[in-house]
Write a protein that holds these residues in place. Structure first.
Motif, PDB file in Angstrom:
ATOM      1  N   VAL A 188     117.656  63.632  88.252  1.00 50.30           N
ATOM      2  CA  VAL A 188     118.516  62.627  88.520  1.00 50.30           C
ATOM      3  C   VAL A 188     119.407  62.014  87.307  1.00 50.30           C
ATOM      4  N   PRO A 189     120.466  61.616  87.277  1.00 49.55           N
ATOM      5  CA  PRO A 189     121.025  61.104  86.318  1.00 49.55           C
ATOM      6  C   PRO A 189     120.406  59.905  85.513  1.00 49.55           C
ATOM      7  N   VAL A 190     120.383  60.086  84.279  1.00 47.41           N
ATOM      8  CA  VAL A 190     119.685  59.056  83.627  1.00 47.41           C
ATOM      9  C   VAL A 190     120.584  58.754  82.508  1.00 47.41           C
ATOM     10  N   ALA A 191     120.426  57.260  82.200  1.00 47.87           N
ATOM     11  CA  ALA A 191     121.454  56.412  81.484  1.00 47.87           C
ATOM     12  C   ALA A 191     120.621  55.697  80.300  1.00 47.87           C
ATOM     13  N   VAL A 192     120.880  56.313  78.958  1.00 52.66           N
ATOM     14  CA  VAL A 192     120.087  55.561  77.745  1.00 52.66           C
ATOM     15  C   VAL A 192     120.774  54.817  77.034  1.00 52.66           C
ATOM     16  N   GLU A 193     120.497  53.863  76.643  1.00 54.28           N
ATOM     17  CA  GLU A 193     121.114  52.840  75.477  1.00 54.28           C
ATOM     18  C   GLU A 193     120.523  52.545  74.380  1.00 54.28           C
ATOM     19  N   ILE A 194     121.069  52.922  73.166  1.00 61.61           N
ATOM     20  CA  ILE A 194     120.517  52.759  71.859  1.00 61.61           C
ATOM     21  C   ILE A 194     121.155  51.568  71.281  1.00 61.61           C
ATOM     22  N   ASP A 195     120.490  50.623  70.862  1.00 64.82           N
ATOM     23  CA  ASP A 195     121.302  49.583  70.096  1.00 64.82           C
ATOM     24  C   ASP A 195     120.904  49.542  68.480  1.00 64.82           C
ATOM     25  N   LEU A 196     121.885  49.974  67.807  1.00 66.60           N
ATOM     26  CA  LEU A 196     121.645  49.946  66.302  1.00 66.60           C
ATOM     27  C   LEU A 196     121.928  48.534  65.848  1.00 66.60           C
ATOM     28  N   GLY A 197     122.071  47.729  66.429  1.00 63.42           N
ATOM     29  CA  GLY A 197     121.933  46.412  65.760  1.00 63.42           C
ATOM     30  C   GLY A 197     120.426  45.680  66.029  1.00 63.42           C
ATOM     31  N   ASP A 198     119.727  46.312  66.904  1.00 59.89           N
ATOM     32  CA  ASP A 198     118.284  45.728  66.940  1.00 59.89           C
ATOM     33  C   ASP A 198     117.462  46.494  65.833  1.00 59.89           C
ATOM     34  N   PRO A 199     116.814  45.491  64.797  1.00 59.29           N
ATOM     35  CA  PRO A 199     116.017  46.216  63.806  1.00 59.29           C
ATOM     36  C   PRO A 199     114.720  46.858  64.295  1.00 59.29           C
ATOM     37  N   ALA A 200     114.325  46.451  65.565  1.00 58.84           N
ATOM     38  CA  ALA A 200     113.034  47.331  66.075  1.00 58.84           C
ATOM     39  C   ALA A 200     113.424  48.460  66.417  1.00 58.84           C
ATOM     40  N   ALA A 201     114.542  48.721  66.773  1.00 62.39           N
ATOM     41  CA  ALA A 201     114.983  50.209  67.634  1.00 62.39           C
ATOM     42  C   ALA A 201     115.390  51.175  66.249  1.00 62.39           C
ATOM     43  N   LEU A 202     115.604  50.737  64.926  1.00 63.19           N
ATOM     44  CA  LEU A 202     116.062  51.338  63.798  1.00 63.19           C
ATOM     45  C   LEU A 202     115.109  52.074  63.234  1.00 63.19           C
ATOM     46  N   THR A 203     115.348  53.319  62.954  1.00 65.22           N
ATOM     47  CA  THR A 203     114.386  54.201  61.986  1.00 65.22           C
ATOM     48  C   THR A 203     114.486  53.903  60.457  1.00 65.22           C
ATOM     49  N   PHE A 204     115.722  53.459  59.964  1.00 65.67           N
ATOM     50  CA  PHE A 204     116.217  53.003  58.738  1.00 65.67           C
ATOM     51  C   PHE A 204     117.452  52.501  58.931  1.00 65.67           C
ATOM     52  N   SER A 205     117.918  51.685  57.516  1.00 71.09           N
ATOM     53  CA  SER A 205     119.318  51.367  57.895  1.00 71.09           C
ATOM     54  C   SER A 205     119.631  51.038  56.299  1.00 71.09           C
ATOM     55  N   ALA A 206     120.869  50.523  55.885  1.00 72.39           N
ATOM     56  CA  ALA A 206     121.602  50.464  54.492  1.00 72.39           C
ATOM     57  C   ALA A 206     121.187  51.581  53.781  1.00 72.39           C
ATOM     58  N   CYS A 207     121.507  52.817  54.382  1.00 73.65           N
ATOM     59  CA  CYS A 207     121.511  54.081  53.697  1.00 73.65           C
ATOM     60  C   CYS A 207     122.456  55.095  54.288  1.00 73.65           C
ATOM     61  N   GLU A 208     123.496  54.946  54.070  1.00 77.07           N
ATOM     62  CA  GLU A 208     124.564  55.775  54.596  1.00 77.07           C
ATOM     63  C   GLU A 208     124.348  57.121  54.256  1.00 77.07           C
ATOM     64  N   PRO A 209     124.075  57.591  52.944  1.00 76.97           N
ATOM     65  CA  PRO A 209     123.760  59.176  52.764  1.00 76.97           C
ATOM     66  C   PRO A 209     122.758  59.681  53.141  1.00 76.97           C
ATOM     67  N   ALA A 210     122.053  58.936  53.741  1.00 77.70           N
ATOM     68  CA  ALA A 210     120.634  59.537  54.615  1.00 77.70           C
ATOM     69  C   ALA A 210     120.985  59.729  56.126  1.00 77.70           C
ATOM     70  N   VAL A 211     122.066  59.089  56.647  1.00 77.27           N
ATOM     71  CA  VAL A 211     122.289  59.293  58.174  1.00 77.27           C
ATOM     72  C   VAL A 211     122.660  60.825  58.422  1.00 77.27           C
ATOM     73  N   GLU A 212     123.549  61.444  57.849  1.00 77.99           N
ATOM     74  CA  GLU A 212     123.990  62.649  58.322  1.00 77.99           C
ATOM     75  C   GLU A 212     122.714  63.713  58.367  1.00 77.99           C
ATOM     76  N   PRO A 213     121.985  63.770  57.058  1.00 74.42           N
ATOM     77  CA  PRO A 213     120.920  64.791  56.811  1.00 74.42           C
ATOM     78  C   PRO A 213     119.825  64.502  58.068  1.00 74.42           C
ATOM     79  N   PHE A 214     119.616  62.981  58.230  1.00 75.94           N
ATOM     80  CA  PHE A 214     118.828  62.719  59.320  1.00 75.94           C
ATOM     81  C   PHE A 214     118.961  63.241  60.859  1.00 75.94           C
ATOM     82  N   LEU A 215     120.300  63.275  61.097  1.00 72.47           N
ATOM     83  CA  LEU A 215     120.991  63.717  62.257  1.00 72.47           C
ATOM     84  C   LEU A 215     120.830  65.212  62.474  1.00 72.47           C
TER      85      LEU A 215
END
Length: 515
Positions: free
Chosen positions: A402-429
């Motif tokens: 069935v079609p599924v819609a998922v929303e990820i909020d990058l402004g919610d600290p509880a949903a973040l894995t990490f923040s304030a580290c731009e060099p780590a974003v590309e290797p993480f993905l």
């Protein structure tokens, strides 16, 4: 080049016609060419075939001798006699008749009939010439007379054989003789027509045999169709829940050329349905009165499921039996579930966000206006999302298509894995967790660096190192699972206890013998 040659040939034919007309329009001369003169001119041309003057002289002499066809052959050495010569021979015959040389006119018309045997106008003209000569003459005698030197017209021979259009008073006896002459001319023309071979190469017997064979073939085909019979075909389309389809179903004797499915962004071509092709099919269609035999059924079109459009093309072989209905099912239910991922921050979609699947470095893609559409098989998946200096992950479990819609909020600290580290974003993905951990460690985020290092060692199968990094990151539950997997039950029991899972902790103590 071909057009230029045709123009030159037309100019040559016009010039030859003018020469013939000029030669025949001249008054008859007493010095008509004799056989010896013709032989001398022929010998002179044979000695020097490129001498156009000798060729022209010999052709003119033959024309004055009453042989128009031979004159055309000499004047046109590179042309073969054909239907295009009929007009020139007919013009020569008319000029011969004006000069009163009726036997020469008769020979010219006969030569024209040899080149165009079905020309009725030529037969009519020949009939008039025969009537003007006073009846039918023997072909051999006519040919001998036509090739003999032509005597000039005089009063004496004009009285013996006057032209057909010469004005003269006709008595009743002359009228009877004139009718008899015309009747004999028509009979001669009819005999000429009967003696000529038919235009078709087949004789009447062969034509009858061919017609009978064709009739037998048609009857046999009709009997075969009747004995073979026909049947019906019912085609059903199985679609995913909530999906719509616009399809074309076609039956053909042979398998079609392998082609890719139609593009979903291109509108389908609208065609009228026929006996062996039904268009605009949604769920089911029926073919009736299909001749029995083997066929290939092809279903192609577009399947819409929510906002997703996918082109499909399926083929199946089937056997249509006499007096029976054959059922065919095309199962177009999708094997993968359409998933729409929305990346937002503070309620607004993030235009430059990127999305990937955990464990698949090749799945990284950019979103379009903050939205990415994926097709995932049933099971558990980890969605990774990142933008600017932050990244998040979300667990997703798919149990049905069935079609599924998922929303990820990058402004919610509880949903973040990490923040304030731009060099780590590309290797993480991309799944380079050791590189991302090193980048986090440089920014002072020790616990998050230890977490990513633990995941890195876990993916490599280093259970002990992974458990130590999870303990450093304060991830007691992940560390306890790894210790229990490694058989370190007492350490696993303590870690479960620190994680708050007292039931699992009791199980580990009991398994270790510490009642």
């Amino acid at each position: 080049m071909r057009k230029r040659l045709e123009q030159r040939a037309g100019a040559a034919r016009w010039l030859i016609a003018c020469v013939c007309a000029f030669a025949l329009a001249q008054p008859a001369r007493a010095d008509a060419p004799t056989p010896d003169e013709l032989a001398q001119l022929e010998a002179a041309l044979a000695e020097n075939p490129e001498d156009e003057a000798a060729r022209s002289a010999y052709g003119e002499a033959l024309l004055r001798a009453g042989d128009a066809l031979a004159s055309l052959r000499v004047l046109n050495p590179k042309r073969l006699p054909g239907a295009d010569w009929v007009r020139e021979l007919r013009a020569s015959a008319r000029l011969y008749r004006k000069r009163g040389e009726l036997l020469a006119a008769r020979k010219a018309l006969k030569d024209a009939l040899d080149l165009s045997p079905n020309d009725r106008v030529l037969y009519a003209e020949l009939s008039e010439v025969i009537a003007a000569t006073g009846g039918a003459a023997e072909p051999a005698q006519a040919q001998a007379e036509s090739t003999a030197p032509v005597a000039p017209l005089t009063a004496e021979n004009a009285q013996v054989d006057p032209p057909a259009d010469a004005p003269a008073a006709i008595s009743p006896t002359d009228e009877t003789r004139e009718r008899e002459r015309k009747r004999a001319a028509r009979a001669e023309a009819a005999r000429e027509l009967a003696q000529r071979p038919a235009a078709s190469p087949l004789s009447r017997r062969h034509a009858l045999i061919g017609g009978a064979a064709l009739a037998v073939t048609i009857v046999a085909w009709l009997l075969w169709r009747v004995l073979r019979g026909s049947g019906d075909v019912a085609v059903s389309i199985e679609l995913p829940e909530g999906a719509r389809a616009t399809l074309s179903v076609r039956l053909s004797r042979g398998r079609g050329r392998q082609r890719p499915p139609p593009r979903p962004d291109v509108p389908l071509e609208t065609r009228a349905s026929s006996r062996f092709e039904h268009n605009m099919v949604a769920r089911e269609t029926h073919f009736r009165g299909i001749p029995a035999g083997r066929y290939w059924a092809t279903a192609e079109g577009v399947v819409e499921l929510g906002a997703n459009r996918e082109g499909v093309r399926e083929e199946q072989e089937l056997l249509v039996e006499k007096g029976r209905a054959t059922r065919l099912v095309f199962d177009l239910r999708l094997d993968e579930c359409p998933v729409e991922v929305r990346i937002v921050r503070g309620g607004a979609r993030v235009a430059n966000a990127r999305v990937a699947l955990g464990g698949d470095p090749t799945s990284l893609r950019r979103t379009r206006d903050g939205i990415a559409r994926l097709s995932l098989p049933l099971g558990e998946h980890t969605l990774l999302a990142g933008a600017e200096d932050r990244a998040a992950e979300r667990k997703l479990k798919l149990e049905r298509i069935v079609p599924v819609a998922v929303e990820i909020d990058l402004g919610d600290p509880a949903a973040l894995t990490f923040s304030a580290c731009e060099p780590a974003v590309e290797p993480f993905l991309r799944g380079d967790l050791s590189v991302a951990a090193a980048a986090l460690q440089k920014t002072g985020q020790e616990e998050l660096a230890a977490l990513l290092s633990g995941r890195f060692f876990q993916s490599r199968g280093s259970v002990d190192s992974a458990a130590e990094h999870f303990e450093s990151a304060g991830r007691w539950l992940e560390a306890a699972e790894l210790r229990a997997e490694a058989g370190e039950l007492t350490k696993a029991a303590g870690l479960f206890e620190r994680a708050g899972d007292l039931s699992r902790a009791g199980e580990m103590y009991n398994a270790a013998g510490d009642l």
